[in-house]
Scaffold this motif. Structure first.
Motif, PDB file in Angstrom:
ATOM      1  N   LYS A  79      64.252  83.522  -6.546  1.00 10.68           N
ATOM      2  CA  LYS A  79      64.987  83.687  -7.816  1.00 10.68           C
ATOM      3  C   LYS A  79      65.680  82.633  -8.393  1.00 10.68           C
ATOM      4  N   ILE A  80      65.972  81.579  -7.685  1.00 13.32           N
ATOM      5  CA  ILE A  80      66.345  80.274  -8.244  1.00 13.32           C
ATOM      6  C   ILE A  80      65.265  79.495  -9.126  1.00 13.32           C
ATOM      7  N   ARG A  81      63.885  79.480  -8.532  1.00 11.88           N
ATOM      8  CA  ARG A  81      63.054  79.385  -9.391  1.00 11.88           C
ATOM      9  C   ARG A  81      62.804  79.998 -10.773  1.00 11.88           C
ATOM     10  N   ASP A  82      62.883  81.223 -10.832  1.00 14.58           N
ATOM     11  CA  ASP A  82      62.928  81.857 -11.979  1.00 14.58           C
ATOM     12  C   ASP A  82      64.203  81.722 -12.855  1.00 14.58           C
ATOM     13  N   ALA A  83      65.186  81.540 -12.280  1.00 17.34           N
ATOM     14  CA  ALA A  83      66.301  81.138 -12.998  1.00 17.34           C
ATOM     15  C   ALA A  83      66.225  79.822 -13.878  1.00 17.34           C
ATOM     16  N   VAL A  84      65.642  79.068 -13.195  1.00 15.35           N
ATOM     17  CA  VAL A  84      65.534  77.627 -13.717  1.00 15.35           C
ATOM     18  C   VAL A  84      64.405  77.572 -14.670  1.00 15.35           C
ATOM     19  N   TYR A  85      63.255  78.020 -14.034  1.00 15.82           N
ATOM     20  CA  TYR A  85      62.245  78.052 -14.863  1.00 15.82           C
ATOM     21  C   TYR A  85      61.694  79.110 -15.924  1.00 15.82           C
TER      22      TYR A  85
END
Length: 139
Positions: free
Chosen positions: A73-79
């Motif tokens: 989820k963090i990766r999706d938010a950042v990228y």
């Protein structure tokens, strides 16, 4: 000095420790604390080590899966955002552009220095060649 069997045993123990989950080395008290921390009431705690390990294994795997989901989820938010990525890419290009210009200046300075050293080396080589011919003629 250790025997070959002891060395082999130590190697196998080290291999098992690298391949196994960390909770397998925890004492029973820590296993109980982990289970309590993850919502298992005191009355439902197993009394045997195999039972404790079984319950911890279930919750440990679930926790690892949750951590993986959170990281995704963090990766999706950042990228995930194209606009954010374009802004970040633009700032990276600006930094790299400045670095490229600085590198070009340093390259030019290095080329000038190399040409200067090469010219001096040619002059010294020519001087040594003349001295060698002079000595040869004297003999």
């Amino acid at each position: 000095m250790r025997s070959e069997a002891q060395v082999k045993k130590d190697e196998l123990v080290a291999l098992i420790n690298t391949k196994s989950a960390e909770y397998l080395t925890w004492p029973d008290a820590r296993l109980r604390a982990y289970l309590r921390m993850h919502g298992l009431p005191e009355s439902q705690l197993p009394t045997s080590r195999p039972g404790l390990l079984h319950e911890v294994r279930i919750r440990y795997v679930i926790a690892q899966t949750r951590i993986d989901a959170l990281i995704q989820k963090i990766r999706d938010a950042v990228y995930g955002s194209i606009e954010t990525a374009e802004e970040k890419l633009g700032s990276v290009l600006n930094v790299l552009g400045g670095a490229k210009d600085e590198a070009e200046v340093k390259r030019r300075e290095a080329v000038k220095e190399a040409e200067k050293v090469a010219t001096e080396a040619e002059k010294k080589a020519e001087k040594l060649k003349k001295e060698a011919e002079k000595l040869k003629n004297e003999l």
